[in-house]
Scaffold this motif. Structure first.
Motif, short mmCIF file in Angstrom:
data_model
loop_
_atom_site.label_atom_id
_atom_site.label_comp_id
_atom_site.label_asym_id
_atom_site.label_seq_id
_atom_site.Cartn_x
_atom_site.Cartn_y
_atom_site.Cartn_z
N GLY A 170 1.09 -1.24 0.18
CA GLY A 170 0.46 0.27 -0.29
C GLY A 170 0.44 1.19 0.31
N ASP A 171 2.56 1.08 0.15
CA ASP A 171 3.07 2.03 -0.27
C ASP A 171 3.07 2.90 -1.70
OD1 ASP A 171 4.21 0.15 -0.67
OD2 ASP A 171 6.27 0.74 -0.35
N SER A 172 2.39 2.52 -2.90
CA SER A 172 2.76 3.17 -3.57
C SER A 172 1.79 2.58 -4.74
CB SER A 172 4.17 2.80 -4.52
OG SER A 172 4.28 1.66 -5.46
N GLN A 173 1.85 2.76 -5.79
CA GLN A 173 0.44 2.49 -7.04
C GLN A 173 1.30 0.93 -7.29
OE1 GLN A 173 -2.30 4.27 -8.14
NE2 GLN A 173 -2.48 3.02 -9.33
N LYS A 174 2.29 0.99 -7.20
CA LYS A 174 3.26 -0.55 -7.54
C LYS A 174 3.29 -1.63 -6.69
CE LYS A 174 6.23 1.12 -11.11
NZ LYS A 174 7.10 1.13 -11.55
N HIS A 175 2.65 -1.07 -5.84
CA HIS A 175 2.75 -2.02 -4.23
C HIS A 175 0.90 -2.31 -3.58
CE1 HIS A 175 6.92 -1.05 -4.87
NE2 HIS A 175 6.76 -2.78 -4.61
N PRO A 176 0.36 -2.33 -4.39
CA PRO A 176 -1.48 -2.30 -3.66
C PRO A 176 -0.78 -3.17 -2.09
CG PRO A 176 -1.33 -3.96 -5.57
CD PRO A 176 -0.10 -3.57 -5.53
N THR A 177 -1.94 -2.37 -1.72
CA THR A 177 -2.87 -3.12 -0.65
C THR A 177 -2.80 -4.59 -0.74
OG1 THR A 177 -3.20 -0.76 0.83
CG2 THR A 177 -3.73 -3.21 1.94
N ILE A 178 -2.26 -5.40 0.88
CA ILE A 178 -2.35 -6.92 0.06
C ILE A 178 -3.02 -7.29 1.66
CG2 ILE A 178 -2.04 -9.46 -0.33
CD1 ILE A 178 -1.41 -7.75 -2.58
N SER A 197 -10.74 -22.14 8.18
CA SER A 197 -10.16 -23.50 8.56
C SER A 197 -9.55 -24.38 7.95
CB SER A 197 -11.22 -24.26 9.23
OG SER A 197 -12.42 -24.23 9.08
N ASN A 198 -10.01 -23.75 6.50
CA ASN A 198 -9.80 -24.99 5.51
C ASN A 198 -9.05 -24.22 4.37
OD1 ASN A 198 -10.12 -27.40 6.45
ND2 ASN A 198 -12.37 -26.90 5.80
N PHE A 199 -8.84 -22.28 4.34
CA PHE A 199 -8.54 -22.15 3.05
C PHE A 199 -7.90 -20.60 2.93
CE2 PHE A 199 -12.81 -22.14 2.90
CZ PHE A 199 -13.06 -20.13 2.66
N ILE A 200 -7.21 -19.90 2.82
CA ILE A 200 -6.56 -19.01 3.20
C ILE A 200 -6.90 -18.26 1.31
CG2 ILE A 200 -4.28 -17.36 2.86
CD1 ILE A 200 -2.76 -19.62 3.84
N VAL A 201 -7.73 -17.46 1.57
CA VAL A 201 -7.84 -15.53 1.08
C VAL A 201 -7.05 -14.77 0.77
CG1 VAL A 201 -9.57 -14.74 -0.48
CG2 VAL A 201 -9.94 -16.62 1.14
N TYR A 202 -6.67 -14.52 -0.83
CA TYR A 202 -5.29 -13.03 -0.71
C TYR A 202 -6.63 -12.53 -1.36
CZ TYR A 202 -1.60 -16.15 1.08
OH TYR A 202 -0.79 -16.61 1.23
N PHE A 203 -6.64 -10.97 -1.09
CA PHE A 203 -7.14 -9.95 -1.66
C PHE A 203 -6.61 -9.04 -1.80
CE2 PHE A 203 -9.98 -11.96 1.21
CZ PHE A 203 -11.27 -11.16 1.29
N GLU A 204 -5.96 -8.41 -3.32
CA GLU A 204 -5.71 -6.89 -4.12
C GLU A 204 -6.42 -5.33 -2.78
OE1 GLU A 204 -4.40 -4.64 -8.14
OE2 GLU A 204 -3.17 -6.60 -7.05
N ARG A 205 -6.21 -5.13 -2.52
CA ARG A 205 -7.03 -4.18 -2.04
C ARG A 205 -8.24 -4.62 -0.92
NH1 ARG A 205 -4.75 -1.71 -6.09
NH2 ARG A 205 -3.31 -0.21 -5.86
N SER A 206 -8.87 -4.64 -2.21
CA SER A 206 -10.42 -5.34 -1.44
C SER A 206 -11.94 -6.24 -2.04
CB SER A 206 -11.94 -4.53 -0.75
OG SER A 206 -11.67 -3.54 -1.85
N HIS A 207 -10.82 -6.59 -3.18
CA HIS A 207 -10.75 -7.88 -3.49
C HIS A 207 -9.96 -9.16 -4.05
CE1 HIS A 207 -13.20 -4.38 -5.19
NE2 HIS A 207 -14.65 -5.23 -5.52
N VAL A 208 -10.82 -9.94 -4.39
CA VAL A 208 -9.98 -11.75 -4.06
C VAL A 208 -9.06 -11.73 -5.29
CG1 VAL A 208 -10.29 -14.15 -4.09
CG2 VAL A 208 -11.40 -12.68 -2.47
#
Length: 113
Positions: free
Chosen positions: A69-77, A83-94
Motif C-alpha cells: 500500500g506504499d505506492s501504486q506498484k505495491h497495492p495493499t494486500i 480453517s481450510n483455506f486462505i484468501v488473498y485480497f488486493e485492496r478489497s478484492h480476491v
C-alpha cells in the motif's frame, strides 16, 4: 584424454540428476494433488469483494495485518485465514484462494507480522 574426462563428468551429472528424479516426481505429484483438491473445493473466486467473501463463508478465523500500500506498484494486500483455506485480497478484492495445508509455507503466519 579429454573425451574420457567429459564422459566421467557426464556420468556423474546423469547419476546426480537421475538420483533426484524420484523427489521431483513426488513434488510434482503433491502439487497436482493440491491443485485437484483446490479445484474441487468451493473456494472464494477471483474478484469477489471482502463483503461477499464474509457473507458467503462467514468471518475468518484471523485477518492478518495488511501489507504494502506504499505506492501504486505495491497495492495493499490482505490475507484472511479460514480453517481450510486462505484468501488473498488486493485492496478489497480476491486475487487468490488456496488450501490451508501444513506445507510449511503457510503455517504460523503471525510470526511474519
Amino acid at each position: 584424454m579429454h573425451k574420457y574426462k567429459f564422459s566421467v563428468s557426464m556420468m556423474v551429472l546423469l547419476a546426480v540428476a537421475g538420483g533426484s528424479m524420484p523427489y521431483a516426481a513426488r513434488a510434482e505429484n503433491l502439487l497436482m494433488h493440491r491443485v485437484q483438491q483446490e479445484s474441487s473445493m468451493n473456494l472464494p473466486s477471483r474478484g469477489m469483494s471482502m463483503a461477499q467473501v464474509e457473507q458467503k463463508y462467514g468471518a475468518p478465523q484471523r485477518k492478518l495485518t495488511p501489507r504494502g500500500g506504499d505506492s501504486q506498484k505495491h497495492p495493499t494486500i490482505n490475507r484472511w485465514d479460514y480453517s481450510n483455506f486462505i484468501v488473498y485480497f488486493e485492496r478489497s478484492h480476491v486475487i487468490h484462494s488456496v488450501l490451508n495445508t501444513p506445507a510449511g509455507n503457510n503455517t504460523s503466519p503471525s510470526t511474519v507480522n
